[in-house]
Design a protein around this motif. Structure first.
Motif, PDB file in Angstrom:
ATOM      1  N   ILE A  13       0.841  -1.205   0.000  1.00 11.92           N
ATOM      2  CA  ILE A  13       0.000   0.000   0.000  1.00 11.92           C
ATOM      3  C   ILE A  13       0.875   1.253   0.000  1.00 11.92           C
ATOM      4  CG2 ILE A  13      -1.663   1.325   1.363  1.00 11.92           C
ATOM      5  CD1 ILE A  13      -2.774  -1.453   2.279  1.00 11.92           C
ATOM      6  N   LEU A  14       1.956   1.250   0.775  1.00 16.69           N
ATOM      7  CA  LEU A  14       2.869   2.395   0.779  1.00 16.69           C
ATOM      8  C   LEU A  14       3.516   2.585  -0.593  1.00 16.69           C
ATOM      9  CD1 LEU A  14       4.485   1.791   4.264  1.00 16.69           C
ATOM     10  CD2 LEU A  14       3.096   3.774   3.629  1.00 16.69           C
ATOM     11  N   ALA A  15       3.819   1.483  -1.260  1.00 17.32           N
ATOM     12  CA  ALA A  15       4.369   1.581  -2.612  1.00 17.32           C
ATOM     13  C   ALA A  15       3.350   2.191  -3.572  1.00 17.32           C
ATOM     14  CB  ALA A  15       4.800   0.196  -3.097  1.00 17.32           C
ATOM     15  N   ASP A  16       2.090   1.811  -3.419  1.00 18.21           N
ATOM     16  CA  ASP A  16       1.027   2.383  -4.239  1.00 18.21           C
ATOM     17  C   ASP A  16       0.920   3.892  -4.008  1.00 18.21           C
ATOM     18  OD1 ASP A  16      -1.723   2.123  -5.759  1.00 18.21           O
ATOM     19  OD2 ASP A  16      -2.167   3.167  -3.889  1.00 18.21           O
ATOM     20  N   LEU A  17       1.041   4.319  -2.757  1.00 17.31           N
ATOM     21  CA  LEU A  17       0.972   5.741  -2.445  1.00 17.31           C
ATOM     22  C   LEU A  17       2.116   6.507  -3.093  1.00 17.31           C
ATOM     23  CD1 LEU A  17       0.031   5.636   1.352  1.00 17.31           C
ATOM     24  CD2 LEU A  17      -1.438   6.345  -0.543  1.00 17.31           C
ATOM     25  N   GLU A  18       3.294   5.888  -3.144  1.00 21.28           N
ATOM     26  CA  GLU A  18       4.443   6.528  -3.783  1.00 21.28           C
ATOM     27  C   GLU A  18       4.188   6.790  -5.258  1.00 21.28           C
ATOM     28  OE1 GLU A  18       8.157   4.504  -3.604  1.00 21.28           O
ATOM     29  OE2 GLU A  18       8.814   5.558  -1.816  1.00 21.28           O
ATOM     30  N   VAL A  19       3.569   5.826  -5.922  1.00 20.05           N
ATOM     31  CA  VAL A  19       3.358   5.920  -7.366  1.00 20.05           C
ATOM     32  C   VAL A  19       2.165   6.811  -7.697  1.00 20.05           C
ATOM     33  CG1 VAL A  19       2.767   4.602  -9.438  1.00 20.05           C
ATOM     34  CG2 VAL A  19       4.426   3.691  -7.802  1.00 20.05           C
ATOM     35  N   ARG A  20       1.075   6.629  -6.981  1.00 15.08           N
ATOM     36  CA  ARG A  20      -0.179   7.286  -7.358  1.00 15.08           C
ATOM     37  C   ARG A  20      -0.446   8.568  -6.580  1.00 15.08           C
ATOM     38  NH1 ARG A  20      -4.435   2.346  -7.654  1.00 15.08           N
ATOM     39  NH2 ARG A  20      -5.768   3.970  -8.538  1.00 15.08           N
ATOM     40  N   ARG A  21       0.285   8.813  -5.509  1.00 12.91           N
ATOM     41  CA  ARG A  21       0.207  10.070  -4.754  1.00 12.91           C
ATOM     42  C   ARG A  21      -1.250  10.484  -4.497  1.00 12.91           C
ATOM     43  NH1 ARG A  21       5.028  12.035  -3.858  1.00 12.91           N
ATOM     44  NH2 ARG A  21       6.777  11.417  -5.199  1.00 12.91           N
TER      45      ARG A  21
END
Length: 443
Positions: A13-21
Protein backbone atom coordinates in the motif's frame (compact mmCIF):
# COMPACT_ATOMS: atom_id res chain seq x y z
CA UNK A 1 -3.88 -13.08 7.65
CA UNK A 2 -0.63 -13.75 9.46
CA UNK A 3 1.25 -10.83 11.03
CA UNK A 4 3.89 -11.18 8.31
CA UNK A 5 1.23 -11.06 5.57
CA UNK A 6 -0.16 -7.87 7.11
CA UNK A 7 3.31 -6.32 6.94
CA UNK A 8 3.60 -7.30 3.26
CA UNK A 9 0.24 -5.67 2.58
CA UNK A 10 1.31 -2.47 4.32
CA UNK A 11 4.48 -2.29 2.21
CA UNK A 12 2.43 -2.78 -0.97
CA UNK A 13 0.00 0.00 0.00
CA UNK A 14 2.87 2.39 0.78
CA UNK A 15 4.37 1.58 -2.61
CA UNK A 16 1.03 2.38 -4.24
CA UNK A 17 0.97 5.74 -2.44
CA UNK A 18 4.44 6.53 -3.78
CA UNK A 19 3.36 5.92 -7.37
CA UNK A 20 -0.18 7.29 -7.36
CA UNK A 21 0.21 10.07 -4.75
CA UNK A 22 -3.33 9.94 -3.42
CA UNK A 23 -4.89 10.13 0.06
CA UNK A 24 -4.11 7.10 2.18
CA UNK A 25 -7.80 6.40 2.85
CA UNK A 26 -8.36 5.91 -0.89
CA UNK A 27 -5.49 3.43 -1.11
CA UNK A 28 -6.68 1.50 1.95
CA UNK A 29 -10.25 1.37 0.65
CA UNK A 30 -9.12 0.02 -2.71
CA UNK A 31 -6.90 -2.58 -1.05
CA UNK A 32 -9.83 -3.78 1.07
CA UNK A 33 -12.06 -4.04 -1.99
CA UNK A 34 -9.51 -6.13 -3.89
CA UNK A 35 -8.62 -8.35 -0.91
CA UNK A 36 -12.04 -9.56 0.21
CA UNK A 37 -10.51 -12.41 2.22
CA UNK A 38 -9.17 -9.88 4.74
CA UNK A 39 -11.46 -9.59 7.75
CA UNK A 40 -12.17 -6.40 9.66
CA UNK A 41 -9.39 -7.09 12.16
CA UNK A 42 -6.92 -7.69 9.31
CA UNK A 43 -7.96 -4.46 7.58
CA UNK A 44 -7.59 -2.50 10.80
CA UNK A 45 -4.16 -3.99 11.49
CA UNK A 46 -2.93 -3.25 7.96
CA UNK A 47 -4.27 0.31 8.13
CA UNK A 48 -2.51 0.86 11.46
CA UNK A 49 0.78 -0.39 10.03
CA UNK A 50 0.42 2.04 7.12
CA UNK A 51 -0.50 4.96 9.36
CA UNK A 52 2.30 4.19 11.82
CA UNK A 53 4.80 4.00 8.94
CA UNK A 54 3.66 7.41 7.69
CA UNK A 55 3.94 8.82 11.20
CA UNK A 56 7.59 7.68 11.43
CA UNK A 57 8.58 7.99 7.78
CA UNK A 58 11.51 10.37 8.20
CA UNK A 59 13.06 8.79 11.30
CA UNK A 60 12.59 5.30 9.89
CA UNK A 61 14.28 6.30 6.65
CA UNK A 62 17.17 7.81 8.61
CA UNK A 63 17.62 4.59 10.58
CA UNK A 64 17.55 2.34 7.50
CA UNK A 65 19.49 4.66 5.22
CA UNK A 66 16.73 4.78 2.60
CA UNK A 67 13.11 5.80 2.17
CA UNK A 68 11.66 2.84 0.26
CA UNK A 69 8.35 1.50 1.62
CA UNK A 70 10.17 -1.57 2.94
CA UNK A 71 12.78 0.54 4.71
CA UNK A 72 10.13 2.81 6.24
CA UNK A 73 8.17 -0.16 7.61
CA UNK A 74 11.35 -1.73 9.01
CA UNK A 75 12.34 1.51 10.71
CA UNK A 76 8.85 2.06 12.08
CA UNK A 77 8.76 -1.41 13.63
CA UNK A 78 12.05 -0.68 15.38
CA UNK A 79 11.52 2.96 16.40
CA UNK A 80 7.76 3.23 16.60
CA UNK A 81 6.81 -0.17 17.97
CA UNK A 82 10.04 -1.01 19.78
CA UNK A 83 10.54 -4.43 18.18
CA UNK A 84 14.02 -5.95 18.40
CA UNK A 85 15.87 -7.14 15.31
CA UNK A 86 15.03 -10.80 16.02
CA UNK A 87 11.31 -9.97 16.27
CA UNK A 88 11.44 -8.09 12.98
CA UNK A 89 13.37 -10.93 11.33
CA UNK A 90 10.55 -13.33 12.17
CA UNK A 91 8.15 -11.07 10.25
CA UNK A 92 10.60 -10.60 7.37
CA UNK A 93 11.28 -14.29 6.88
CA UNK A 94 10.79 -14.64 3.13
CA UNK A 95 8.30 -17.43 3.73
CA UNK A 96 4.83 -17.60 2.16
CA UNK A 97 3.13 -14.15 2.16
CA UNK A 98 5.97 -12.68 4.26
CA UNK A 99 8.35 -9.96 3.03
CA UNK A 100 11.77 -11.02 1.79
CA UNK A 101 14.26 -11.91 4.52
CA UNK A 102 16.38 -9.18 6.08
CA UNK A 103 19.64 -8.35 4.37
CA UNK A 104 22.84 -8.14 6.41
CA UNK A 105 22.80 -4.35 6.07
CA UNK A 106 19.17 -4.09 7.24
CA UNK A 107 19.84 -6.29 10.24
CA UNK A 108 22.95 -4.31 11.13
CA UNK A 109 21.02 -1.04 11.06
CA UNK A 110 18.22 -2.51 13.18
CA UNK A 111 20.71 -3.75 15.78
CA UNK A 112 22.81 -0.58 15.93
CA UNK A 113 21.90 2.43 18.11
CA UNK A 114 19.84 5.00 16.20
CA UNK A 115 22.06 7.49 14.35
CA UNK A 116 22.19 11.21 15.03
CA UNK A 117 19.27 12.72 13.15
CA UNK A 118 18.36 16.15 11.89
CA UNK A 119 15.40 17.82 13.55
CA UNK A 120 13.03 16.98 10.65
CA UNK A 121 14.08 13.33 10.77
CA UNK A 122 13.93 13.04 14.56
CA UNK A 123 10.57 14.83 14.64
CA UNK A 124 9.18 13.21 11.49
CA UNK A 125 8.16 16.32 9.59
CA UNK A 126 9.02 17.81 6.17
CA UNK A 127 12.35 19.65 5.91
CA UNK A 128 10.79 22.84 4.57
CA UNK A 129 8.77 23.32 7.76
CA UNK A 130 11.78 23.34 10.10
CA UNK A 131 12.07 27.14 10.28
CA UNK A 132 8.39 27.95 11.02
CA UNK A 133 8.03 25.06 13.48
CA UNK A 134 11.23 26.08 15.26
CA UNK A 135 9.78 29.56 15.50
CA UNK A 136 6.67 28.09 17.11
CA UNK A 137 8.37 25.73 19.57
CA UNK A 138 12.04 26.66 19.93
CA UNK A 139 13.96 24.12 21.98
CA UNK A 140 10.80 21.99 22.36
CA UNK A 141 10.57 21.39 18.62
CA UNK A 142 11.52 17.71 18.55
CA UNK A 143 9.48 16.82 21.64
CA UNK A 144 6.43 18.59 20.15
CA UNK A 145 6.81 16.87 16.80
CA UNK A 146 7.38 13.43 18.32
CA UNK A 147 4.16 13.83 20.31
CA UNK A 148 2.41 14.77 17.07
CA UNK A 149 3.67 11.51 15.55
CA UNK A 150 1.98 9.37 18.21
CA UNK A 151 -1.43 7.79 17.81
CA UNK A 152 -4.38 9.83 19.00
CA UNK A 153 -7.08 8.63 21.40
CA UNK A 154 -10.77 8.90 20.53
CA UNK A 155 -12.59 11.72 22.30
CA UNK A 156 -16.30 12.42 22.40
CA UNK A 157 -18.25 15.49 23.51
CA UNK A 158 -21.23 14.80 25.71
CA UNK A 159 -24.33 16.57 24.37
CA UNK A 160 -25.44 18.44 27.48
CA UNK A 161 -28.74 19.31 25.79
CA UNK A 162 -29.73 15.68 26.37
CA UNK A 163 -27.56 14.18 29.13
CA UNK A 164 -24.65 14.71 31.51
CA UNK A 165 -21.10 13.44 31.39
CA UNK A 166 -21.70 11.30 34.46
CA UNK A 167 -24.82 9.69 33.01
CA UNK A 168 -23.20 9.01 29.65
CA UNK A 169 -20.08 7.58 31.27
CA UNK A 170 -22.28 5.15 33.15
CA UNK A 171 -24.17 4.20 29.97
CA UNK A 172 -20.86 3.57 28.16
CA UNK A 173 -19.15 1.90 31.11
CA UNK A 174 -18.66 -1.30 29.07
CA UNK A 175 -16.23 0.68 26.88
CA UNK A 176 -14.17 1.96 29.85
CA UNK A 177 -14.35 5.70 29.17
CA UNK A 178 -12.12 8.20 30.95
CA UNK A 179 -12.91 11.86 31.53
CA UNK A 180 -10.92 14.26 29.39
CA UNK A 181 -8.31 16.16 31.45
CA UNK A 182 -9.38 19.68 30.44
CA UNK A 183 -12.70 19.73 28.55
CA UNK A 184 -15.59 19.56 31.03
CA UNK A 185 -17.94 17.67 28.69
CA UNK A 186 -15.50 15.16 27.19
CA UNK A 187 -14.89 11.42 27.49
CA UNK A 188 -11.86 9.58 26.12
CA UNK A 189 -11.31 6.09 24.74
CA UNK A 190 -7.94 4.56 23.87
CA UNK A 191 -7.21 2.41 20.84
CA UNK A 192 -5.73 -1.10 21.12
CA UNK A 193 -2.40 -2.31 19.77
CA UNK A 194 -3.89 -2.84 16.31
CA UNK A 195 -5.27 0.68 16.24
CA UNK A 196 -8.86 -0.38 16.77
CA UNK A 197 -11.09 1.73 18.97
CA UNK A 198 -14.66 1.10 20.12
CA UNK A 199 -17.37 1.33 17.46
CA UNK A 200 -18.87 4.38 19.10
CA UNK A 201 -21.15 5.35 16.24
CA UNK A 202 -22.93 1.99 16.54
CA UNK A 203 -23.85 2.68 20.18
CA UNK A 204 -27.52 3.53 20.87
CA UNK A 205 -26.41 6.66 22.72
CA UNK A 206 -24.79 8.03 19.56
CA UNK A 207 -27.88 7.30 17.47
CA UNK A 208 -29.96 9.09 20.12
CA UNK A 209 -27.73 12.17 19.85
CA UNK A 210 -26.23 11.94 23.33
CA UNK A 211 -22.68 12.54 22.07
CA UNK A 212 -20.55 13.52 19.10
CA UNK A 213 -17.05 12.34 18.28
CA UNK A 214 -14.86 15.42 18.76
CA UNK A 215 -11.22 15.82 19.81
CA UNK A 216 -10.73 17.46 23.19
CA UNK A 217 -8.81 20.29 21.54
CA UNK A 218 -11.79 21.11 19.35
CA UNK A 219 -14.04 21.01 22.41
CA UNK A 220 -11.74 23.46 24.19
CA UNK A 221 -11.64 25.74 21.16
CA UNK A 222 -15.45 25.90 21.17
CA UNK A 223 -15.52 26.76 24.86
CA UNK A 224 -12.83 29.42 24.44
CA UNK A 225 -15.11 31.35 22.06
CA UNK A 226 -17.01 32.38 25.23
CA UNK A 227 -20.35 31.80 23.51
CA UNK A 228 -23.13 32.36 26.05
CA UNK A 229 -26.88 31.76 26.20
CA UNK A 230 -28.89 34.47 24.48
CA UNK A 231 -26.14 35.66 22.16
CA UNK A 232 -26.30 36.15 18.41
CA UNK A 233 -23.54 33.97 16.95
CA UNK A 234 -22.30 33.40 13.41
CA UNK A 235 -20.31 30.26 12.61
CA UNK A 236 -18.64 31.45 9.43
CA UNK A 237 -16.89 28.20 8.43
CA UNK A 238 -19.32 25.66 9.86
CA UNK A 239 -18.49 22.73 7.58
CA UNK A 240 -19.95 19.50 8.96
CA UNK A 241 -21.03 21.32 12.12
CA UNK A 242 -18.86 19.97 14.93
CA UNK A 243 -18.30 23.34 16.59
CA UNK A 244 -21.81 24.56 15.68
CA UNK A 245 -23.26 21.71 17.74
CA UNK A 246 -20.86 22.41 20.60
CA UNK A 247 -21.86 26.08 20.64
CA UNK A 248 -25.57 25.19 20.63
CA UNK A 249 -25.10 23.06 23.75
CA UNK A 250 -22.87 25.69 25.37
CA UNK A 251 -25.62 28.26 24.77
CA UNK A 252 -28.24 25.88 26.18
CA UNK A 253 -30.36 26.30 23.03
CA UNK A 254 -30.86 30.01 23.81
CA UNK A 255 -29.98 32.82 21.44
CA UNK A 256 -29.29 32.24 17.77
CA UNK A 257 -26.52 30.61 15.76
CA UNK A 258 -26.27 31.30 12.05
CA UNK A 259 -24.19 28.52 10.49
CA UNK A 260 -22.77 28.94 7.02
CA UNK A 261 -19.81 28.04 4.82
CA UNK A 262 -18.45 29.32 1.53
CA UNK A 263 -19.25 25.95 -0.09
CA UNK A 264 -22.77 24.56 0.22
CA UNK A 265 -21.48 20.99 -0.15
CA UNK A 266 -19.49 21.27 3.07
CA UNK A 267 -22.75 21.77 4.97
CA UNK A 268 -24.29 18.52 3.72
CA UNK A 269 -23.58 16.52 6.89
CA UNK A 270 -24.82 19.15 9.32
CA UNK A 271 -28.53 18.56 8.74
CA UNK A 272 -28.72 15.04 10.21
CA UNK A 273 -26.36 15.98 13.05
CA UNK A 274 -28.55 18.93 14.04
CA UNK A 275 -31.66 16.78 14.06
CA UNK A 276 -29.99 14.11 16.17
CA UNK A 277 -28.58 16.63 18.64
CA UNK A 278 -31.81 18.39 19.57
CA UNK A 279 -30.24 21.80 18.85
CA UNK A 280 -33.06 24.28 18.17
CA UNK A 281 -31.17 27.59 18.02
CA UNK A 282 -29.29 26.98 14.76
CA UNK A 283 -30.31 28.54 11.46
CA UNK A 284 -28.46 27.42 8.35
CA UNK A 285 -27.49 30.03 5.78
CA UNK A 286 -26.56 27.99 2.71
CA UNK A 287 -24.98 29.85 -0.25
CA UNK A 288 -26.32 29.18 -3.72
CA UNK A 289 -23.08 27.76 -5.04
CA UNK A 290 -19.62 28.64 -3.75
CA UNK A 291 -19.56 32.06 -2.10
CA UNK A 292 -16.26 33.90 -2.54
CA UNK A 293 -16.35 37.69 -2.12
CA UNK A 294 -13.05 38.05 -4.02
CA UNK A 295 -13.17 35.46 -6.81
CA UNK A 296 -16.93 35.01 -7.23
CA UNK A 297 -18.70 38.25 -6.24
CA UNK A 298 -21.70 37.29 -8.37
CA UNK A 299 -22.78 34.71 -5.74
CA UNK A 300 -25.09 36.34 -3.21
CA UNK A 301 -23.82 36.71 0.35
CA UNK A 302 -26.08 34.55 2.56
CA UNK A 303 -25.25 36.79 5.52
CA UNK A 304 -25.90 40.13 3.83
CA UNK A 305 -28.64 41.03 6.34
CA UNK A 306 -26.45 40.37 9.40
CA UNK A 307 -23.87 43.15 9.06
CA UNK A 308 -22.62 44.50 12.40
CA UNK A 309 -25.14 42.38 14.33
CA UNK A 310 -23.23 39.50 15.94
CA UNK A 311 -22.07 39.17 19.52
CA UNK A 312 -19.67 36.52 18.30
CA UNK A 313 -18.33 35.41 14.94
CA UNK A 314 -16.51 32.08 14.99
CA UNK A 315 -13.88 31.82 12.27
CA UNK A 316 -12.84 28.17 12.18
CA UNK A 317 -10.46 29.09 9.41
CA UNK A 318 -9.33 26.99 6.47
CA UNK A 319 -5.72 26.01 7.20
CA UNK A 320 -2.95 23.52 6.46
CA UNK A 321 -4.17 21.14 9.19
CA UNK A 322 -0.70 20.64 10.66
CA UNK A 323 -2.26 20.18 14.09
CA UNK A 324 -4.13 17.06 12.93
CA UNK A 325 -1.11 15.02 11.89
CA UNK A 326 -1.72 12.44 14.63
CA UNK A 327 -4.92 11.47 12.82
CA UNK A 328 -3.85 12.34 9.26
CA UNK A 329 -0.14 11.46 9.03
CA UNK A 330 -0.18 11.25 5.25
CA UNK A 331 -1.20 14.91 5.07
CA UNK A 332 2.17 16.09 6.39
CA UNK A 333 4.00 14.54 3.45
CA UNK A 334 1.52 15.88 0.87
CA UNK A 335 1.62 19.47 2.17
CA UNK A 336 3.41 21.95 -0.11
CA UNK A 337 4.50 25.60 0.40
CA UNK A 338 1.97 26.74 -2.19
CA UNK A 339 -0.87 25.37 -0.07
CA UNK A 340 0.32 27.41 2.92
CA UNK A 341 0.31 30.63 0.88
CA UNK A 342 -3.19 29.88 -0.40
CA UNK A 343 -4.51 29.22 3.10
CA UNK A 344 -2.97 32.45 4.39
CA UNK A 345 -4.85 34.38 1.72
CA UNK A 346 -8.09 32.58 2.62
CA UNK A 347 -7.59 33.41 6.29
CA UNK A 348 -7.18 37.12 5.61
CA UNK A 349 -10.36 37.17 3.52
CA UNK A 350 -12.48 35.35 6.08
CA UNK A 351 -11.19 37.47 8.98
CA UNK A 352 -12.03 40.66 7.11
CA UNK A 353 -15.48 39.27 6.38
CA UNK A 354 -15.95 38.50 10.07
CA UNK A 355 -15.00 42.06 11.03
CA UNK A 356 -18.01 43.40 9.12
CA UNK A 357 -20.39 41.07 10.97
CA UNK A 358 -19.41 41.89 14.56
CA UNK A 359 -21.31 44.58 16.42
CA UNK A 360 -19.50 47.10 18.67
CA UNK A 361 -18.47 45.28 21.84
CA UNK A 362 -18.72 41.93 20.10
CA UNK A 363 -15.88 39.57 19.32
CA UNK A 364 -14.27 37.28 16.78
CA UNK A 365 -12.98 33.86 17.85
CA UNK A 366 -10.28 32.84 15.37
CA UNK A 367 -9.49 29.12 15.37
CA UNK A 368 -7.17 26.99 13.28
CA UNK A 369 -5.96 23.41 13.52
CA UNK A 370 -2.51 24.63 12.50
CA UNK A 371 0.79 24.94 14.38
CA UNK A 372 2.36 27.41 11.96
CA UNK A 373 2.83 31.03 13.12
CA UNK A 374 2.03 32.30 9.63
CA UNK A 375 -1.53 31.00 10.04
CA UNK A 376 -1.85 31.92 13.70
CA UNK A 377 -0.09 34.84 15.40
CA UNK A 378 0.94 36.39 12.09
CA UNK A 379 -2.62 36.26 10.77
CA UNK A 380 -3.92 37.95 13.92
CA UNK A 381 -1.18 40.60 13.95
CA UNK A 382 -1.90 41.46 10.30
CA UNK A 383 -5.65 41.61 11.00
CA UNK A 384 -5.17 43.99 13.94
CA UNK A 385 -3.06 46.24 11.72
CA UNK A 386 -5.91 46.36 9.19
CA UNK A 387 -8.63 46.79 11.84
CA UNK A 388 -7.47 48.97 14.69
CA UNK A 389 -10.95 48.92 16.24
CA UNK A 390 -10.19 45.36 17.41
CA UNK A 391 -7.91 44.21 20.21
CA UNK A 392 -6.95 40.76 21.44
CA UNK A 393 -8.21 39.46 24.78
CA UNK A 394 -5.48 38.00 26.98
CA UNK A 395 -5.20 34.24 27.10
CA UNK A 396 -5.53 34.36 30.87
CA UNK A 397 -8.82 36.29 30.72
CA UNK A 398 -10.24 34.02 28.03
CA UNK A 399 -9.46 30.87 30.04
CA UNK A 400 -10.94 32.42 33.19
CA UNK A 401 -14.14 33.49 31.46
CA UNK A 402 -14.41 30.07 29.80
CA UNK A 403 -14.19 28.35 33.18
CA UNK A 404 -11.11 26.41 32.10
CA UNK A 405 -7.81 25.79 33.89
CA UNK A 406 -5.07 28.33 33.30
CA UNK A 407 -3.38 27.41 30.03
CA UNK A 408 -0.46 29.81 30.44
CA UNK A 409 2.09 27.38 28.93
CA UNK A 410 0.01 27.50 25.73
CA UNK A 411 0.02 31.31 25.41
CA UNK A 412 1.66 32.66 22.26
CA UNK A 413 3.61 35.86 21.73
CA UNK A 414 0.65 37.64 20.14
CA UNK A 415 -1.76 36.63 22.90
CA UNK A 416 -3.42 33.53 21.44
CA UNK A 417 -3.41 29.97 22.74
CA UNK A 418 -1.71 27.06 21.00
CA UNK A 419 -2.85 23.61 22.15
CA UNK A 420 -0.69 20.63 21.16
CA UNK A 421 -0.39 16.90 21.91
CA UNK A 422 2.76 17.60 23.95
CA UNK A 423 1.24 20.43 26.01
CA UNK A 424 -2.39 19.43 26.39
CA UNK A 425 -2.70 15.87 25.00
CA UNK A 426 -5.01 17.18 22.29
CA UNK A 427 -4.76 17.75 18.58
CA UNK A 428 -3.06 21.00 17.62
CA UNK A 429 -5.39 24.03 17.81
CA UNK A 430 -4.81 27.77 17.86
CA UNK A 431 -7.39 30.12 19.40
CA UNK A 432 -7.40 33.91 19.60
CA UNK A 433 -10.35 36.01 20.78
CA UNK A 434 -10.61 39.56 19.41
CA UNK A 435 -12.86 42.26 20.83
CA UNK A 436 -14.47 44.98 18.72
CA UNK A 437 -14.04 48.09 20.86
CA UNK A 438 -15.06 47.58 24.47
CA UNK A 439 -14.30 44.22 26.07
CA UNK A 440 -17.76 42.73 26.00
CA UNK A 441 -17.00 39.02 26.30
CA UNK A 442 -19.54 36.87 28.07
CA UNK A 443 -18.66 35.17 31.30
Amino acid sequence: MTPAARVSAAIAILADLEVRRRPVNDALREWGQTHRFAGSRDRAAVATLVYDALRRRASAASLLGGDSPRAVVLGMLRLGRGLEADDIARLFSGERFAPEALTADERGRLEAPPPDMSAPAAGDFPDWLEEPLTRAFGDDLIAEMQALADRAPIDIRVNTLKTSREALAEALAHLSPQTTPLAPDGLRFHVDADGRGPALQAEPEFIQGLFEVQDEGSQLASRLTLAAPGEQVIDLCAGAGGKTLALAAQMDNRGQIYATDIDAQRLAAIHARLERSGARNVQLRVPRGRYDPVRRPEVADPLADLAASADLVLVDAPCTGTGTWRRNPDAKWRLRPGALKERMNDQAVVLDRAAGLVKPGGRIAYVTCSLLPAENDDAITAFLERHDEFSILSAEDVCRQAGLPDLAPCATAAGGLLLTPHRTETDGFYVAVLSNGTTGAAG
